[in-house]
Enzyme design. Structure first.
Site, PDB file in Angstrom:
ATOM      1  N   SER A 126       0.827  -1.203   0.000  1.00 39.50           N
ATOM      2  CA  SER A 126       0.000   0.000   0.000  1.00 39.50           C
ATOM      3  C   SER A 126       0.864   1.256   0.000  1.00 39.50           C
ATOM      4  O   SER A 126       1.962   1.271   0.567  1.00 39.50           O
ATOM      5  CB  SER A 126      -0.861  -0.010   1.263  1.00 39.50           C
ATOM      6  OG  SER A 126      -1.462   1.243   1.459  1.00 39.50           O
ATOM      7  N   TYR A 150      -0.995  -0.455  11.124  1.00 40.83           N
ATOM      8  CA  TYR A 150      -1.375  -1.127   9.873  1.00 40.83           C
ATOM      9  C   TYR A 150      -0.292  -0.909   8.808  1.00 40.83           C
ATOM     10  O   TYR A 150       0.190  -1.850   8.169  1.00 40.83           O
ATOM     11  CB  TYR A 150      -2.732  -0.598   9.375  1.00 40.83           C
ATOM     12  CG  TYR A 150      -2.953  -0.781   7.898  1.00 40.83           C
ATOM     13  CD1 TYR A 150      -3.180  -2.042   7.366  1.00 40.83           C
ATOM     14  CD2 TYR A 150      -2.907   0.308   7.023  1.00 40.83           C
ATOM     15  CE1 TYR A 150      -3.362  -2.221   5.996  1.00 40.83           C
ATOM     16  CE2 TYR A 150      -3.083   0.148   5.662  1.00 40.83           C
ATOM     17  CZ  TYR A 150      -3.308  -1.117   5.161  1.00 40.83           C
ATOM     18  OH  TYR A 150      -3.459  -1.287   3.812  1.00 40.83           O
ATOM     19  N   LYS A 154       2.506  -3.483   6.781  1.00 38.65           N
ATOM     20  CA  LYS A 154       2.732  -3.560   5.324  1.00 38.65           C
ATOM     21  C   LYS A 154       4.238  -3.404   5.039  1.00 38.65           C
ATOM     22  O   LYS A 154       4.802  -4.139   4.226  1.00 38.65           O
ATOM     23  CB  LYS A 154       1.931  -2.489   4.582  1.00 38.65           C
ATOM     24  CG  LYS A 154       0.447  -2.764   4.492  1.00 38.65           C
ATOM     25  CD  LYS A 154       0.103  -3.831   3.458  1.00 38.65           C
ATOM     26  CE  LYS A 154      -1.354  -4.251   3.527  1.00 38.65           C
ATOM     27  NZ  LYS A 154      -1.705  -5.436   2.765  1.00 38.65           N
TER      28      LYS A 154
HETATM   29  C1  UD1 Z   1      -6.843   4.974   3.618  1.00 37.49           C
HETATM   30  C2  UD1 Z   1      -5.898   4.513   4.679  1.00 37.49           C
HETATM   31  C3  UD1 Z   1      -4.702   3.893   4.015  1.00 37.49           C
HETATM   32  C4  UD1 Z   1      -5.149   2.771   3.092  1.00 37.49           C
HETATM   33  C5  UD1 Z   1      -6.124   3.351   2.073  1.00 37.49           C
HETATM   34  C6  UD1 Z   1      -6.676   2.306   1.115  1.00 37.49           C
HETATM   35  C7  UD1 Z   1      -6.263   6.058   6.559  1.00 37.49           C
HETATM   36  C8  UD1 Z   1      -5.696   7.171   7.377  1.00 37.49           C
HETATM   37  N1  UD1 Z   1      -5.521   5.649   5.517  1.00 37.49           N
HETATM   38  O1  UD1 Z   1      -6.200   5.981   2.829  1.00 37.49           O
HETATM   39  O2  UD1 Z   1      -3.826   3.403   4.990  1.00 37.49           O
HETATM   40  O3  UD1 Z   1      -4.055   2.222   2.447  1.00 37.49           O
HETATM   41  O4  UD1 Z   1      -7.222   3.933   2.767  1.00 37.49           O
HETATM   42  O5  UD1 Z   1      -7.717   1.583   1.656  1.00 37.49           O
HETATM   43  O6  UD1 Z   1      -7.329   5.519   6.840  1.00 37.49           O
HETATM   44  N2  UD1 Z   1     -12.252  11.442   3.814  1.00 37.49           N
HETATM   45  C9  UD1 Z   1     -13.238  12.315   4.216  1.00 37.49           C
HETATM   46  N3  UD1 Z   1     -14.359  11.805   4.814  1.00 37.49           N
HETATM   47  C10 UD1 Z   1     -14.521  10.463   5.027  1.00 37.49           C
HETATM   48  C11 UD1 Z   1     -13.511   9.588   4.606  1.00 37.49           C
HETATM   49  C12 UD1 Z   1     -12.386  10.118   4.009  1.00 37.49           C
HETATM   50  O7  UD1 Z   1     -13.127  13.524   4.035  1.00 37.49           O
HETATM   51  O8  UD1 Z   1     -15.563  10.050   5.598  1.00 37.49           O
HETATM   52  C13 UD1 Z   1     -11.068  11.997   3.094  1.00 37.49           C
HETATM   53  C14 UD1 Z   1      -9.738  11.703   3.759  1.00 37.49           C
HETATM   54  O9  UD1 Z   1      -9.410  12.690   4.695  1.00 37.49           O
HETATM   55  C15 UD1 Z   1      -8.800  11.683   2.537  1.00 37.49           C
HETATM   56  C16 UD1 Z   1      -9.695  11.150   1.418  1.00 37.49           C
HETATM   57  O10 UD1 Z   1     -11.027  11.379   1.830  1.00 37.49           O
HETATM   58  O11 UD1 Z   1      -8.383  12.976   2.217  1.00 37.49           O
HETATM   59  C17 UD1 Z   1      -9.509   9.679   1.146  1.00 37.49           C
HETATM   60  O12 UD1 Z   1      -9.694   8.965   2.361  1.00 37.49           O
HETATM   61  P1  UD1 Z   1      -9.754   7.360   2.405  1.00 37.49           P
HETATM   62  O13 UD1 Z   1     -10.666   6.881   1.363  1.00 37.49           O
HETATM   63  O14 UD1 Z   1     -10.038   6.977   3.816  1.00 37.49           O
HETATM   64  O15 UD1 Z   1      -8.305   6.925   1.977  1.00 37.49           O
HETATM   65  P2  UD1 Z   1      -6.885   7.339   2.600  1.00 37.49           P
HETATM   66  O16 UD1 Z   1      -7.029   8.015   3.900  1.00 37.49           O
HETATM   67  O17 UD1 Z   1      -6.117   8.047   1.543  1.00 37.49           O
END
Ligand code: UD1
Length: 337
Positions: A126, A150, A154
């Site tokens: 990842s 996590y 990895k």
């Molecule tokens: C997450 C994981 C990462 C994992 C990846 C793939 C975290 C901190 N990181 O990445 O380790 O490899 O998923 O599964 O969980 N967001 C919102 N509202 C939400 C959810 C997300 O604003 O309810 C934003 C987050 O702040 C980010 C973006 O959307 O900027 C993407 O978030 P997300 O889909 O959770 O992925 P990552 O955080 O990039």
């Protein structure tokens, strides 16, 4: 015909990869304990491909059972290793569970491979291993410095694989996925989380009326619209990268690390707005505070995968969101009947 053993093959990325393998005429053996997945995914993969795979409901932590599966299946040519725990928040609360499950599981798997003379493995890594990189788009030689247990697992699994490959002359492909999203174009298989931690599954459930609103985790990032920017990659493109990696390992028994992303970033607001357009749903969104551990922007430099695997992403944002929405609307309760 080449036979591939897939751990975690009933999961989100695993099921799409099993389908891609069957479509490319591989024989597929799945080992999955169904702890965070459903057998229904396997049924649907078989239906879509019109082919059967061999399924073992077993944990990779059970070394004896794993040895028996390798013996019974005979002639396994390579392994694709997905089986692992993957929730960042949970890993901070229960680090021992994550180290035990992810690290021990990988060690058992490698022991079983060694005992059965299976020497090629594609590993589900990842972009989380980069933590907050100094530069984006990030290249494979950037520092590895994950920020949560996590991500640590990895990074450790990558190291274990590298050392194993170097010692025994195995072929190792470490695929560092950026943000996998979307679903199969049929809408029959997709991501089925118990609780959606990631953005797109959450937005899908809001669009479907299962949840009331999406909270945007921070609007004050140093990005064009203030919200986090990510490199979203269609799960079908991701599945194809695994098939390409298997081919590469046949020709080149060494360790290869590849970023798997598009290099193109979208903000949280852009994702929500595009989802609104495609689904024709309102999708209420409110601004909340930043989520701990989130970085402002993460983008892949996937030049190496392009050059060495001949792989590149085919699907754009439109397809990512329309397939995610198709899966969600056709399966409001996921794989549950
Ligand atoms: C997450 C994981 C990462 C994992 C990846 C793939 C975290 C901190 N990181 O990445 O380790 O490899 O998923 O599964 O969980 N967001 C919102 N509202 C939400 C959810 C997300 O604003 O309810 C934003 C987050 O702040 C980010 C973006 O959307 O900027 C993407 O978030 P997300 O889909 O959770 O992925 P990552 O955080 O990039």
């Amino acid at each position: 015909m080449s036979k591939i053993l897939v751990t975690g093959g009933a999961g989100y990325i695993g099921s799409h990869t099993c389908l891609a393998l069957l479509e490319a005429n591989y024989e597929v053996v799945v080992v999955d304990d169904l702890s965070n997945s459903s057998y229904e995914a396997i049924t649907r993969v078989e239906k879509l491909s019109k082919k059967k795979l061999s399924f073992h409901k077993e944990s990779i932590l059970n070394k004896e059972a794993l040895d028996q599966i390798f013996q019974k299946e005979k002639n396994v040519d390579a392994v694709i290793h997905f089986a692992a725990k993957k929730a960042v928040g949970e890993s901070c609360e229960k680090p021992l569970l994550y180290y035990q499950n992810n690290i021990s599981g990988t060690l058992q798997l490698l022991e079983s491979m060694k005992a059965s003379n299976v020497t090629d493995i594609v590993f589900s890594s990842s972009a989380t291993v980069y933590g907050e990189p100094d530069e984006v788009p990030v290249k494979e030689d950037a520092d590895v410095r994950p920020t949560n247990p996590y991500g640590q697992t990895k990074a450790m699994m990558e190291q274990i694989l590298k050392d194993t490959g170097a010692a025994y002359g195995w072929g190792i492909a470490l695929l560092r996925y950026f943000n996998p999203v979307g679903a199969h174009i049929s809408g029959d298989i997709g991501e089925d989380p118990e609780y959606p931690n990631n953005l797109l599954p959450f937005v899908s459930q809001v669009a479907a009326g299962i949840r009331k609103k999406v909270t945007i985790f921070g609007e004050d990032y140093p990005t064009p619209d203030g919200t986090g920017v990510r490199d979203y990659i269609h799960v079908i493109d991701l599945a194809h990268a695994h098939v390409k990696a298997l081919i590469k390992l046949k020709q080149d028994k060494s360790t290869h690390t590849y970023n798997i992303g598009t290099g193109r970033g979208y903000s949280v607001k852009e994702m929500v707005e595009t989802f609104r357009k495609i689904s024709q749903k309102e999708i209420p969104a409110v601004c909340g505070s930043r989520r701990e551990g989130d970085v402002p922007i993460l983008l892949a430099d996937a030049t190496l995968a392009n050059k060495e695997l001949g792989w590149q992403a085919e699907f754009g944002l439109e397809e990512m969101i329309s397939t995610a929405w198709k899966w969600q609307s056709q399966n409001p309760k996921g794989y549950k009947a």
